[in-house]
Write a protein that holds these residues in place. Structure first.
Motif, PDB file in Angstrom:
ATOM      1  N   ASP A   1      16.918  32.740  38.027  1.00  0.00           N
ATOM      2  CA  ASP A   1      15.801  33.533  38.539  1.00  0.00           C
ATOM      3  C   ASP A   1      15.036  32.769  39.622  1.00  0.00           C
ATOM      4  OD1 ASP A   1      14.718  31.664  36.865  1.00  0.00           O
ATOM      5  OD2 ASP A   1      13.392  33.048  35.794  1.00  0.00           O
TER       6      ASP A   1
ATOM      7  N   GLN B   1      17.067  33.084  42.739  1.00  0.00           N
ATOM      8  CA  GLN B   1      16.864  34.424  43.310  1.00  0.00           C
ATOM      9  C   GLN B   1      15.543  34.502  44.064  1.00  0.00           C
ATOM     10  OE1 GLN B   1      17.304  36.843  39.804  1.00  0.00           O
ATOM     11  NE2 GLN B   1      19.549  36.668  39.783  1.00  0.00           N
ATOM     12  N   LEU B   2      14.528  33.759  43.577  1.00  0.00           N
ATOM     13  CA  LEU B   2      13.261  33.706  44.303  1.00  0.00           C
ATOM     14  C   LEU B   2      13.460  33.084  45.672  1.00  0.00           C
ATOM     15  CD1 LEU B   2      10.168  33.871  44.568  1.00  0.00           C
ATOM     16  CD2 LEU B   2      10.036  31.675  43.359  1.00  0.00           C
ATOM     17  N   ARG B   3      14.264  32.032  45.755  1.00  0.00           N
ATOM     18  CA  ARG B   3      14.533  31.398  47.054  1.00  0.00           C
ATOM     19  C   ARG B   3      15.204  32.392  48.005  1.00  0.00           C
ATOM     20  NH1 ARG B   3      14.372  25.630  46.993  1.00  0.00           N
ATOM     21  NH2 ARG B   3      13.854  24.847  44.908  1.00  0.00           N
ATOM     22  N   GLU B   4      16.163  33.139  47.499  1.00  0.00           N
ATOM     23  CA  GLU B   4      16.849  34.118  48.346  1.00  0.00           C
ATOM     24  C   GLU B   4      15.876  35.210  48.820  1.00  0.00           C
ATOM     25  OE1 GLU B   4      19.980  35.391  45.817  1.00  0.00           O
ATOM     26  OE2 GLU B   4      21.220  33.619  46.174  1.00  0.00           O
ATOM     27  N   LYS B   5      14.977  35.611  47.938  1.00  0.00           N
ATOM     28  CA  LYS B   5      13.972  36.607  48.314  1.00  0.00           C
ATOM     29  C   LYS B   5      13.044  36.057  49.387  1.00  0.00           C
ATOM     30  CE  LYS B   5      10.230  39.435  46.379  1.00  0.00           C
ATOM     31  NZ  LYS B   5       9.425  39.751  45.175  1.00  0.00           N
TER      32      LYS B   5
ATOM     33  N   ILE C   1      14.798  36.158  52.733  1.00  0.00           N
ATOM     34  CA  ILE C   1      14.848  37.526  53.263  1.00  0.00           C
ATOM     35  C   ILE C   1      13.502  37.906  53.872  1.00  0.00           C
ATOM     36  CG2 ILE C   1      15.055  39.958  52.614  1.00  0.00           C
ATOM     37  CD1 ILE C   1      17.158  39.065  50.536  1.00  0.00           C
ATOM     38  N   GLU C   2      12.421  37.578  53.176  1.00  0.00           N
ATOM     39  CA  GLU C   2      11.088  37.914  53.675  1.00  0.00           C
ATOM     40  C   GLU C   2      10.758  37.121  54.937  1.00  0.00           C
ATOM     41  OE1 GLU C   2       8.448  37.328  50.397  1.00  0.00           O
ATOM     42  OE2 GLU C   2       9.215  39.052  49.270  1.00  0.00           O
TER      43      GLU C   2
ATOM     44  N   LYS D   1       1.423  35.182  50.800  1.00  0.00           N
ATOM     45  CA  LYS D   1       2.294  34.341  49.982  1.00  0.00           C
ATOM     46  C   LYS D   1       2.370  32.894  50.473  1.00  0.00           C
ATOM     47  CE  LYS D   1       5.188  38.111  48.277  1.00  0.00           C
ATOM     48  NZ  LYS D   1       6.561  38.621  48.078  1.00  0.00           N
TER      49      LYS D   1
ATOM     50  N   SER E   1       5.293  31.159  48.286  1.00  0.00           N
ATOM     51  CA  SER E   1       5.542  31.537  46.887  1.00  0.00           C
ATOM     52  C   SER E   1       5.872  30.318  46.027  1.00  0.00           C
ATOM     53  CB  SER E   1       6.666  32.576  46.790  1.00  0.00           C
ATOM     54  OG  SER E   1       6.279  33.802  47.376  1.00  0.00           O
TER      55      SER E   1
END
Length: 591
Positions: A74, A77-81, A84-85, A159, A181
Motif C-alpha cells: 500500500d 501504491q502511494l508512491r505511484e499515486k 501520477i499526481e 499535499k 504526502s
C-alpha cells in the motif's frame, strides 16, 4: 525480455518484492550482454540453485522483510499515486507555459514527461527512501522559469509540506526538494532539443543527447540513464533486486554506505551487485550474496568494476560540441598513476564516471574488512543470516576519535552540516598525507574511519552550558594508529599531533554566516552517552538527522594507549550562501 521468475518467501504477500516500477519514458528494459570488441564476456559459472539453495533464499527474503528491507504494497501504491499526481501537475503547467509563451496548444505528453529513477526505479526502495524524479520538457521551457514558477506551484498544493520546500537552482544538479504526502521528493529538470517531446519517448535513447547545448541537461539526464542501464545489464532482474536489497541493508548496517564521505553510495553498490549477477547469471539471490562477498574479498579495488564496455558509453556521433566540451569522462588510458583512485566503480552510460571517486585509502580498507568478515559469516549458511545485518557499534571499534563539532543558527545549519559532511573526505586525505609524508613518524596512522551518521542530541540531553538559540551537532572519525610506530615515537619522546592537517583543513573551508566548526581528539570513554545510545541503536532512524551544531576546544587523547594524540582547530565561518550546499548531485546520488 529480462527474466522475472522466482518464488516469493513465506509471509511476503503484503510486501512489494516483485514491482517493476517501469514508468512511461523509461523505454523497454531488455537485457544487454557485456560485449567488447565483438566478444561477449563469459560468466564464471552457470550453476543453478538446488533445493537447499532455495531454502536459503527463502530465509534471506524472510529476514529482509523482518529487517524492513521491503516496502508495504500500500505504501508503494502511494508512491505511484504521487508520481501520477506530479505528472498531472507538471504537465498542466508545461501546457499552460507553452500556450502563454508561444501561443501554441500542445498535448500534455508532448509538453512534459516525468521519469522516476534511483532506488524506486530499480525496485529496491524501502519506507525511508525518497523518490528521485526527472521532469523532461521541450527546449522552449526555460530552466530559470522552471525554478521560479514550480516552487510557487508546489507551495499552493495542499499535499506538499511547505516547510520542506527548497529550490537549489545553482547546485551541480539543480533540484527542488520537497515532501509530498509524507514522501521526500527530489525534482530536477532536463530540456531536450525538440519543440515537442517525441511519441514513444525513451530517456535512455542516446539520440536525445545529440543536439543538447546545456551541460546541465546532460548531467540531469544522467541519473535515470544510469538507473535504466543497470537494469538492462543484469540477466535476471528479480534476483538482482533481492541481492541489491541485501547489499544495501548490509552496507547501511555496517556503516559503509555514503558516497559523500568516501564509501560507495547507492549507484556504486548497484553496479557492484550487477557485476556479480553478470558473472553468475543462473544463481538465485542467496547464492549471489555469497558470491558477492567471495568476489570482492579477493578484488583489487584499484581495478575497475564495469558492467558495460567503454565503447557502449561513448557520445553519439555529431553531438553538439558546446554541451560536451567540458564533460569529464573516465578513461583508464588517460589516467596517470598519481590520479588513480583507491576504488573504481564505473557507470555504464555516457559520460562514464567513477562512482567511487570519493574513496580513500581508509574507506577501501574498511570495506575490505567488512567484506572479509561477512564472507566468513555467510559461508556458515542462512540459519544465522540475521547476524549479517546487525548494526555495527561504531564507538566500540576504536580507542580514539576525532570529534567534529558544529554550531550555528537554525537558518544556516542544514546547509552548513551538508557542506562539512561533503568535506570530511578531504580532511581524511590530509590526515593520511601528513602521516605518510609530513608527520613525526612514518605511517603512524593506519585508518581514519568516518562515521556515516550525523549526531545531534535530543533536548533533554543538551548540557545547560550550551544555552539557547543556536543548534549543535557532531561528526566523528575513528582513528587507528600503528602500534609499533607509535611505540617507537613514544620512546623518542615524540607526540602524535594532528594539529597541522586539522588547521590546514579548517583554513580551506568556505565561509558561512553565523556558523562555527571545531575539531578535537577524544578518547572512547569521553564520547557522550547520548551519542553512544544513538550509535548503538539497532535502527538507523534513531540517529537524529535535523541540522544542528556544536562548539568546542582542542583536546588530547591516548594514541591506542601507547602515546599521545592531539588536534587543535576552531574556526568561525561567515559569508557563504546557505542554500548552495543544501542538495547532493543526483547523477551519482545516495539513496
Amino acid at each position: 525480455m529480462i527474466k522475472e521468475g522466482g518464488d516469493a518467501a513465506p509471509g511476503s504477500e503484503s510486501f512489494d518484492d516483485d514491482n517493476n516500477n517501469i514508468w512511461p519514458g523509461v523505454g523497454e528494459i531488455q537485457f544487454r550482454p557485456f560485449v567488447s570488441n565483438g566478444t561477449e564476456k563469459e560468466p564464471l559459472s552457470l550453476n543453478t540453485p538446488d533445493p537447499a539453495d532455495e531454502i536459503h533464499n527463502a530465509r534471506l527474503i524472510s529476514e529482509l522483510i523482518k529487517q524492513g528491507g521491503f516496502e508495504l504494497k500500500d505504501r508503494n501504491q502511494l508512491r505511484e499515486k504521487i508520481l501520477i499526481e506530479l505528472r498531472e501537475l507538471l504537465s498542466a503547467w508545461a501546457v499552460e507555459y507553452i500556450r502563454r509563451k508561444r501561443s501554441e496548444t500542445v498535448s500534455a505528453a508532448a509538453a512534459c514527461q516525468i521519469i522516476p529513477f534511483g532506488s524506486f526505479c530499480l525496485g529496491v526502495h524501502t519506507a525511508e527512501s525518497d523518490i528521485d524524479v526527472l521532469c523532461v520538457t521541450p527546449k522552449h521551457i526555460s530552466r530559470n522559469d522552471f525554478f521560479s514558477e514550480i516552487p510557487q506551484l508546489l507551495a499552493g498544493c495542499e499535499k506538499v509540506d511547505r516547510s520542506t520546500l527548497l529550490s537549489v537552482p545553482d547546485a551541480f544538479v539543480p533540484v527542488i526538494k520537497f515532501q509530498y504526502s509524507g514522501i521526500d521528493i527530489d525534482l530536477s529538470v532536463a530540456r531536450l532539443a525538440y519543440s515537442l517531446l517525441p511519441e514513444n519517448f525513451s530517456v535512455a535513447d542516446d539520440e536525445h543527447l545529440v543536439e543538447l547545448t546545456d551541460p546541465k541537461d546532460v548531467t540531469c539526464l544522467n541519473g535515470p540513464r544510469v538507473t535504466i542501464e543497470i537494469l538492462r545489464r543484469v540477466p535476471d532482474v528479480k534476483q538482482f533486486r533481492t541481492l541489491l536489497r541485501s547489499v544495501k541493508l548490509w552496507a547501511r548496517r555496517h556503516g559503509i554506505y555514503s558516497n559523500m564521505v568516501g564509501f560507495p553510495g547507492g549507484v556504486a553498490w548497484a553496479i557492484m551487485a550487477a557485476h556479480v549477477c553478470q558473472l553468475y547469471p543462473k544463481m538465485n539471490a542467496w547464492m549471489l550474496l555469497e558470491k558477492f562477498f567471495f568476489c570482492y574479498k579477493a578484488w583489487a579495488f584499484s581495478n575497475p568494476i564495469q558492467i558495460a564496455p567503454l565503447e557502449d558509453c561513448r557520445l553519439p556521433p555529431h553531438s553538439h560540441f558546446q554541451a560536451y566540451a567540458h564533460m569529464a569522462e573516465w578513461d583508464p588510458a588517460k589516467l596517470a598513476a598519481v590520479n588513480r583512485r583507491p576504488m573504481s566503480v564505473i557507470t555504464p552510460t555516457y559520460p562514464a564516471a567513477n562512482a567511487t571517486y570519493n574513496s580513500s585509502k581508509s574507506t577501501v580498507a574498511i570495506i575490505k574488512q567488512e567484506v572479509d568478515s561477512s564472507f566468513a559469516l555467510i559461508i556458515k549458511g542462512s540459519e544465522g543470516i540475521g547476524a549479517l545485518f546487525e548494526q555495527v557499534k561504531f564507538f566500540r571499534l576504536y580507542k580514539n576519535f576525532l570529534e567534529v563539532q558544529l554550531i550555528g543558527y537554525p537558518a544556516v545549519m542544514k546547509s552548513f552540516c551538508t557542506y562539512i559532511n561533503s568535506q570530511l573526505r578531504k580532511f581524511i586525505e590530509r590526515l593520511h598525507y601528513f602521516s605518510e609524508c609530513g608527520g613525526p613518524g612514518s605511517n603512524f596512522l593506519e585508518l581514519a574511519h568516518p562515521c556515516t551518521d550525523y549526531f545531534s542530541p535530543a533536548a533533554q540531553d543538551r548540557p545547560r552550558e550550551w544555552g539557547e538559540g543556536q543548534e549543535r551537532g557532531f561528526f566523528f572519525i575513528g582513528l587507528k594508529f600503528n602500534d609499533e610506530v607509535v611505540k617507537k615515537m613514544r620512546e623518542e619522546k615524540k607526540q602524535v599531533n594532528l594539529t597541522a592537517p586539522t588547521q590546514d583543513f579548517l583554513g580551506g573551508l568556505d565561509h558561512f554566516d553565523g556558523a562555527e566548526i571545531s575539531i578535537k581528539v577524544v578518547k572512547k570513554k569521553d564520547i557522550p552517552e547520548w551519542a553512544r545510545a544513538l550509535a548503538n541503536d539497532s535502527g538507523r532512524a534513531a540517529v537524529k538527522r535535523s541540522a544542528s551544531a556544536a562548539e568546542g576546544d582542542a583536546g588530547a587523547g591516548d594514541a591506542d594507549g601507547s602515546g599521545k594524540a592531539a588536534a587543535d582547530g576552531k574556526r568561525r565561518l561567515s559569508g557563504k550562501r546557505c542554500d548552495e550546499y543544501a542538495s547532493r548531485p543526483q547523477g551519482l546520488a545516495d539513496e
